[in-house]
Design a protein around this motif. Sequence first.
Motif, PDB file in Angstrom:
ATOM      1  N   GLU A   1      46.941  74.697  69.210  1.00  0.00           N
ATOM      2  CA  GLU A   1      47.009  74.312  70.631  1.00  0.00           C
ATOM      3  C   GLU A   1      46.717  75.505  71.527  1.00  0.00           C
ATOM      4  OE1 GLU A   1      50.856  72.807  71.962  1.00  0.00           O
ATOM      5  OE2 GLU A   1      50.913  71.553  70.174  1.00  0.00           O
ATOM      6  N   LEU A   2      47.333  76.630  71.168  1.00  0.00           N
ATOM      7  CA  LEU A   2      47.180  77.853  71.974  1.00  0.00           C
ATOM      8  C   LEU A   2      45.736  78.362  71.899  1.00  0.00           C
ATOM      9  CD1 LEU A   2      48.609  80.084  73.656  1.00  0.00           C
ATOM     10  CD2 LEU A   2      49.073  81.266  71.497  1.00  0.00           C
ATOM     11  N   ALA A   3      45.176  78.266  70.697  1.00  0.00           N
ATOM     12  CA  ALA A   3      43.790  78.733  70.499  1.00  0.00           C
ATOM     13  C   ALA A   3      42.836  77.912  71.366  1.00  0.00           C
ATOM     14  CB  ALA A   3      43.420  78.623  69.031  1.00  0.00           C
ATOM     15  N   GLU A   4      43.078  76.624  71.378  1.00  0.00           N
ATOM     16  CA  GLU A   4      42.215  75.731  72.154  1.00  0.00           C
ATOM     17  C   GLU A   4      42.320  76.049  73.651  1.00  0.00           C
ATOM     18  OE1 GLU A   4      42.063  71.031  72.156  1.00  0.00           O
ATOM     19  OE2 GLU A   4      42.158  71.926  70.151  1.00  0.00           O
ATOM     20  N   LYS A   5      43.544  76.181  74.097  1.00  0.00           N
ATOM     21  CA  LYS A   5      43.830  76.459  75.503  1.00  0.00           C
ATOM     22  C   LYS A   5      43.210  77.769  75.999  1.00  0.00           C
ATOM     23  CE  LYS A   5      48.308  75.866  77.741  1.00  0.00           C
ATOM     24  NZ  LYS A   5      49.733  76.026  77.498  1.00  0.00           N
ATOM     25  N   THR A   6      43.160  78.758  75.089  1.00  0.00           N
ATOM     26  CA  THR A   6      42.719  80.094  75.508  1.00  0.00           C
ATOM     27  C   THR A   6      41.322  80.432  74.983  1.00  0.00           C
ATOM     28  OG1 THR A   6      43.829  81.087  73.583  1.00  0.00           O
ATOM     29  CG2 THR A   6      45.104  80.993  75.617  1.00  0.00           C
ATOM     30  N   GLY A   7      40.678  79.462  74.337  1.00  0.00           N
ATOM     31  CA  GLY A   7      39.336  79.695  73.797  1.00  0.00           C
ATOM     32  C   GLY A   7      39.313  80.799  72.747  1.00  0.00           C
ATOM     33  N   SER A   8      40.352  80.828  71.897  1.00  0.00           N
ATOM     34  CA  SER A   8      40.473  81.925  70.920  1.00  0.00           C
ATOM     35  C   SER A   8      40.264  81.423  69.503  1.00  0.00           C
ATOM     36  CB  SER A   8      41.876  82.526  70.966  1.00  0.00           C
ATOM     37  OG  SER A   8      42.256  82.770  72.273  1.00  0.00           O
ATOM     38  N   GLU A   9      39.885  82.351  68.630  1.00  0.00           N
ATOM     39  CA  GLU A   9      39.848  82.025  67.203  1.00  0.00           C
ATOM     40  C   GLU A   9      41.133  82.511  66.556  1.00  0.00           C
ATOM     41  OE1 GLU A   9      36.426  82.168  64.875  1.00  0.00           O
ATOM     42  OE2 GLU A   9      35.069  82.179  66.589  1.00  0.00           O
ATOM     43  N   ILE A  10      41.439  81.888  65.413  1.00  0.00           N
ATOM     44  CA  ILE A  10      42.657  82.248  64.672  1.00  0.00           C
ATOM     45  C   ILE A  10      42.254  82.850  63.331  1.00  0.00           C
ATOM     46  CG2 ILE A  10      44.761  81.353  63.598  1.00  0.00           C
ATOM     47  CD1 ILE A  10      44.449  78.881  65.452  1.00  0.00           C
ATOM     48  N   ILE A  11      42.854  83.973  62.992  1.00  0.00           N
ATOM     49  CA  ILE A  11      42.657  84.539  61.647  1.00  0.00           C
ATOM     50  C   ILE A  11      44.043  84.769  61.036  1.00  0.00           C
ATOM     51  CG2 ILE A  11      41.705  86.440  60.291  1.00  0.00           C
ATOM     52  CD1 ILE A  11      39.736  86.967  62.544  1.00  0.00           C
TER      53      ILE A  11
ATOM     54  N   PHE B   1      49.418  89.232  67.700  1.00  0.00           N
ATOM     55  CA  PHE B   1      50.198  88.816  66.529  1.00  0.00           C
ATOM     56  C   PHE B   1      51.449  88.059  66.994  1.00  0.00           C
ATOM     57  CE2 PHE B   1      48.668  91.470  62.891  1.00  0.00           C
ATOM     58  CZ  PHE B   1      47.859  92.380  63.555  1.00  0.00           C
ATOM     59  N   GLY B   2      51.818  86.997  66.287  1.00  0.00           N
ATOM     60  CA  GLY B   2      53.189  86.477  66.391  1.00  0.00           C
ATOM     61  C   GLY B   2      53.446  85.274  67.279  1.00  0.00           C
ATOM     62  N   ALA B   3      52.396  84.545  67.706  1.00  0.00           N
ATOM     63  CA  ALA B   3      52.653  83.326  68.498  1.00  0.00           C
ATOM     64  C   ALA B   3      52.977  82.174  67.549  1.00  0.00           C
ATOM     65  CB  ALA B   3      51.438  82.990  69.359  1.00  0.00           C
ATOM     66  N   LEU B   4      54.239  81.791  67.499  1.00  0.00           N
ATOM     67  CA  LEU B   4      54.685  80.736  66.582  1.00  0.00           C
ATOM     68  C   LEU B   4      54.719  79.388  67.301  1.00  0.00           C
ATOM     69  CD1 LEU B   4      55.921  80.171  63.756  1.00  0.00           C
ATOM     70  CD2 LEU B   4      58.156  80.549  64.788  1.00  0.00           C
ATOM     71  N   ASP B   5      55.333  79.367  68.466  1.00  0.00           N
ATOM     72  CA  ASP B   5      55.401  78.144  69.285  1.00  0.00           C
ATOM     73  C   ASP B   5      55.460  78.553  70.756  1.00  0.00           C
ATOM     74  OD1 ASP B   5      58.029  78.898  69.872  1.00  0.00           O
ATOM     75  OD2 ASP B   5      58.857  77.685  68.270  1.00  0.00           O
TER      76      ASP B   5
ATOM     77  N   GLU C   1      44.340  86.601  82.870  1.00  0.00           N
ATOM     78  CA  GLU C   1      43.880  87.869  83.467  1.00  0.00           C
ATOM     79  C   GLU C   1      42.480  88.260  83.000  1.00  0.00           C
ATOM     80  OE1 GLU C   1      45.153  89.619  85.867  1.00  0.00           O
ATOM     81  OE2 GLU C   1      47.006  88.479  86.052  1.00  0.00           O
ATOM     82  N   GLY C   2      41.819  87.349  82.263  1.00  0.00           N
ATOM     83  CA  GLY C   2      40.420  87.583  81.897  1.00  0.00           C
ATOM     84  C   GLY C   2      40.199  88.249  80.554  1.00  0.00           C
ATOM     85  N   GLY C   3      41.275  88.478  79.775  1.00  0.00           N
ATOM     86  CA  GLY C   3      41.131  89.091  78.455  1.00  0.00           C
ATOM     87  C   GLY C   3      40.734  88.059  77.402  1.00  0.00           C
ATOM     88  N   THR C   4      40.031  88.512  76.352  1.00  0.00           N
ATOM     89  CA  THR C   4      39.731  87.630  75.222  1.00  0.00           C
ATOM     90  C   THR C   4      40.365  88.220  73.969  1.00  0.00           C
ATOM     91  OG1 THR C   4      37.627  88.771  74.939  1.00  0.00           O
ATOM     92  CG2 THR C   4      37.553  86.694  76.122  1.00  0.00           C
ATOM     93  N   PHE C   5      40.714  87.347  73.034  1.00  0.00           N
ATOM     94  CA  PHE C   5      41.471  87.844  71.874  1.00  0.00           C
ATOM     95  C   PHE C   5      41.366  86.905  70.693  1.00  0.00           C
ATOM     96  CE2 PHE C   5      44.107  85.806  75.097  1.00  0.00           C
ATOM     97  CZ  PHE C   5      44.581  84.693  74.415  1.00  0.00           C
ATOM     98  N   VAL C   6      41.752  87.482  69.539  1.00  0.00           N
ATOM     99  CA  VAL C   6      41.956  86.708  68.312  1.00  0.00           C
ATOM    100  C   VAL C   6      43.463  86.536  68.154  1.00  0.00           C
ATOM    101  CG1 VAL C   6      41.863  86.911  65.785  1.00  0.00           C
ATOM    102  CG2 VAL C   6      39.824  87.394  67.162  1.00  0.00           C
ATOM    103  N   LEU C   7      43.878  85.333  67.772  1.00  0.00           N
ATOM    104  CA  LEU C   7      45.289  85.071  67.486  1.00  0.00           C
ATOM    105  C   LEU C   7      45.515  85.184  65.984  1.00  0.00           C
ATOM    106  CD1 LEU C   7      45.721  81.847  69.639  1.00  0.00           C
ATOM    107  CD2 LEU C   7      46.835  84.059  70.089  1.00  0.00           C
ATOM    108  N   THR C   8      46.652  85.762  65.613  1.00  0.00           N
ATOM    109  CA  THR C   8      46.963  85.829  64.185  1.00  0.00           C
ATOM    110  C   THR C   8      48.449  85.612  63.939  1.00  0.00           C
ATOM    111  OG1 THR C   8      46.792  87.165  62.167  1.00  0.00           O
ATOM    112  CG2 THR C   8      47.230  88.363  64.216  1.00  0.00           C
ATOM    113  N   ASN C   9      48.721  85.086  62.760  1.00  0.00           N
ATOM    114  CA  ASN C   9      50.110  84.941  62.324  1.00  0.00           C
ATOM    115  C   ASN C   9      50.104  84.853  60.796  1.00  0.00           C
ATOM    116  OD1 ASN C   9      52.928  84.527  62.325  1.00  0.00           O
ATOM    117  ND2 ASN C   9      52.798  83.301  64.195  1.00  0.00           N
ATOM    118  N   ALA C  10      51.291  84.901  60.208  1.00  0.00           N
ATOM    119  CA  ALA C  10      51.396  84.795  58.749  1.00  0.00           C
ATOM    120  C   ALA C  10      50.899  83.420  58.321  1.00  0.00           C
ATOM    121  CB  ALA C  10      52.841  84.991  58.332  1.00  0.00           C
ATOM    122  N   PRO C  11      50.210  83.341  57.168  1.00  0.00           N
ATOM    123  CA  PRO C  11      49.711  82.041  56.708  1.00  0.00           C
ATOM    124  C   PRO C  11      50.787  80.958  56.702  1.00  0.00           C
ATOM    125  CG  PRO C  11      48.852  83.799  55.332  1.00  0.00           C
ATOM    126  CD  PRO C  11      49.816  84.435  56.291  1.00  0.00           C
TER     127      PRO C  11
END
Length: 270
Positions: free
Chosen positions: A53-63, A14-18, A33-43
């Motif tokens: 940008e962060l999602a792309e870099k880390t291969g993550s989805e955003i909800i 939670f909480g990656a704004l910039d 470190e090899g972890g996978t995750f979903v990124l989330t923040n307030a709409p």
Amino acid sequence: MSYNLLKGKKGIIFGALDENSIAWKTAERVHAEGGTFVLTNAPVAMRMGKINELAEKTGSEIIPADATLEEDLDNLINKSMEILGGKLDFVLHSIGMSVNVRKGRHYTDEKYDFTTKGWDISALSFHKVMQSIYKSDAMNEWGSIVALTYMASQRVFPDYNDMADNKAYLESVARSFGYFFGKEKKVRVNTISQSPTPTTAGTGVKGFDGFISYAEKMSPLGNATAQDCADYTVTLFSDLTRKVTMQNLFHDGGFSNTGVSQEVIEYFSK
Ligand code: NAI
């Protein structure tokens, strides 16, 4: 340097704004470190678009999820388990906001609907996140949940305003929920009490420049940066800290145990 400490572990951040956000640096480090995750923040934070940008870099989805809304959190947690293919091993709560601070209301002149909104976002949201995870049994055994706090919860920093009270509430929630999560699910819950850090939330506090310079001079190791905080959080998500729970862990270069430093004495002896 990477140690593969989180290989195979799954979580929610939670909480990656910039790129200055503590959560942003943590996401990059967890990924390394090899972890996978979903990124989330307030709409509303999504509209700034940076998180893509962060999602792309880390291969993550955003909800998107407003951390004060139970239905958003239930949806986030269920969808994250679907995306990640199983239960969670780590969660980072890196969320804070005071409307009184934003609107320049002094601590002795709070507007209480601002206060209520602030504690809902900054403290109660941590309970809501954990309750949603607990009820849907979404954590693996020996998982780790971390929230970020500041030592104004325990000692007075006048300009920290009602965020001091919100952080005291947050730290108490970590202890209380940590008990039940430990007993019932073998999951640990901790808060990291971080040095002042130049982020959007940090620099919103009045007098931040003075605040951070003073802390730098008072800390034998200097202030801990957002990058340092990301490193520390990774250790708490790893299997190397399995019996650490219900703690408020100072990550501040020694500030919290320093009465006065030589630099500060010299400044006042001029
Ligand atoms: P930041 O401004 O980058 O992060 C705060 C985040 O909270 C943002 O991403 C924002 O969108 C999110 N947020 C606000 N309302 C929300 C809601 N309703 N639902 C979901 N997310 C919401 O700033 P920073 O500094 O990275 O803050 C992260 C955490 O670290 C906060 O808990 C903060 O209080 C704490 N902290 C910060 C320090 C500093 O000096 N920057 C020092 C000690 C702790």
